[in-house]
Design a protein around this motif. Sequence first.
Motif, PDB file in Angstrom:
ATOM      1  N   LEU A  91       1.175   3.955  -2.962  1.00  0.00           N
ATOM      2  CA  LEU A  91       0.807   5.562  -2.492  1.00  0.00           C
ATOM      3  C   LEU A  91       1.946   6.523  -2.949  1.00  0.00           C
ATOM      4  O   LEU A  91       1.824   7.721  -2.741  1.00  0.00           O
ATOM      5  CB  LEU A  91       0.393   5.825  -1.070  1.00  0.00           C
ATOM      6  CG  LEU A  91      -1.018   4.955  -0.951  1.00  0.00           C
ATOM      7  CD1 LEU A  91      -1.331   5.251   0.614  1.00  0.00           C
ATOM      8  CD2 LEU A  91      -2.190   5.811  -1.576  1.00  0.00           C
ATOM      9  N   ARG A 126      -3.010   4.178   4.573  1.00  0.00           N
ATOM     10  CA  ARG A 126      -3.772   5.231   3.935  1.00  0.00           C
ATOM     11  C   ARG A 126      -4.061   6.417   4.936  1.00  0.00           C
ATOM     12  O   ARG A 126      -4.005   7.440   4.349  1.00  0.00           O
ATOM     13  CB  ARG A 126      -4.895   4.773   3.238  1.00  0.00           C
ATOM     14  CG  ARG A 126      -4.824   3.625   2.178  1.00  0.00           C
ATOM     15  CD  ARG A 126      -6.051   3.290   1.521  1.00  0.00           C
ATOM     16  NE  ARG A 126      -5.909   2.461   0.299  1.00  0.00           N
ATOM     17  CZ  ARG A 126      -5.488   2.511  -0.682  1.00  0.00           C
ATOM     18  NH1 ARG A 126      -5.259   3.778  -1.134  1.00  0.00           N
ATOM     19  NH2 ARG A 126      -5.164   1.492  -1.584  1.00  0.00           N
ATOM     20  N   THR A 129       0.745  -1.176  -0.067  1.00  0.00           N
ATOM     21  CA  THR A 129       0.020   0.127  -0.032  1.00  0.00           C
ATOM     22  C   THR A 129       0.788   1.264   0.063  1.00  0.00           C
ATOM     23  O   THR A 129       0.609   2.085  -0.671  1.00  0.00           O
ATOM     24  CB  THR A 129      -0.965  -0.017   1.306  1.00  0.00           C
ATOM     25  OG1 THR A 129      -1.837  -1.316   1.245  1.00  0.00           O
ATOM     26  CG2 THR A 129      -1.982   1.215   1.107  1.00  0.00           C
TER      27      THR A 129
END
Length: 316
Positions: free
Chosen positions: A56, A275, A52
């Motif tokens: 990003l 996130r 992740t």
Amino acid sequence: MKGKRLLIAALAVGVPLLASGASAQDKGLMSIIVNDTSNPYWFTEGKIAEETAEKLGYEADVSSHKGDTNTESRQIDTAITNQAEAIILDPANADGSIGAVRKAVEAGIPVFIINAEINQQGLAEAQLVSNNAQGAALGAQQWIKSVGDSARYVELKGAPSDNNAATRSNGYETVLSQYPGLEKVASDVANWDRTQGFNKTQSMLQANPDIDGVISGNDEMALGAISALKEAGKLDDVVVGGFDGSPDAVEAVKAGEMDYTVLQPVAIFSEMAVRMADKYVTTGETGVDGEKQLFDCFLITSDNVDDYTDPFVLEQ
């Protein structure tokens, strides 16, 4: 379906998902520190967080402390030296990790706790953990359905330094204590470890050869218990329940060796933590109300085990 569940989880905690195909800039380093990557649960935790972070636009560094606070402290020092933008941490010790978290925060690096809590509020920007009390109740209720309301059983407990161990054990007790016909004849700490689960079950079996069930704080200990029961020729007569939703446990459920496992949604909260960290680095806000965020667990039994397709993800 996995994407739908992830979207729902993201919306629930107010964290935006990166649009498909969106270009990501080089955002610096994100340090990811987990427990022991030889355990499939923690391996998945680190892998999902790493993937992740890279999606990003961060460089991701994954390390493991194996429950040692001195190692954890050195890893925090490395993250500070390398000027990490954020730290994703599965803490080694509920109390013993507080100093390391404080050190990072004082250095200006936000910390996002996953899986296991620390016993101090206001240091980490967020603590994302499974709803262990809810998961323990699910498991205990299923265990009773299988073993019945009159049985002799033993319990395998996780590491005392991890609040999850006590939460799960207390959750089991809350449910099982309602049935006077259930007798816990022994319990022991096996520190989340398969080998210790095997050895501790062997010892408990020698003292209590006629047990009807084993209830375990995680899958690794439960799998160790299954091996000990097989060796003693008793597995067919004993109900074993686990907790985590690990691939090996799921295979054991499919094989009829483990009655159930409680799935912790580690793939969801590991991604959400990264996130959330990205949102904080970008905007100065986490996007959630409250430091502690709970993620409900799911029950995997022979009835729904075929819906399990990805590590620690149950399709709904």
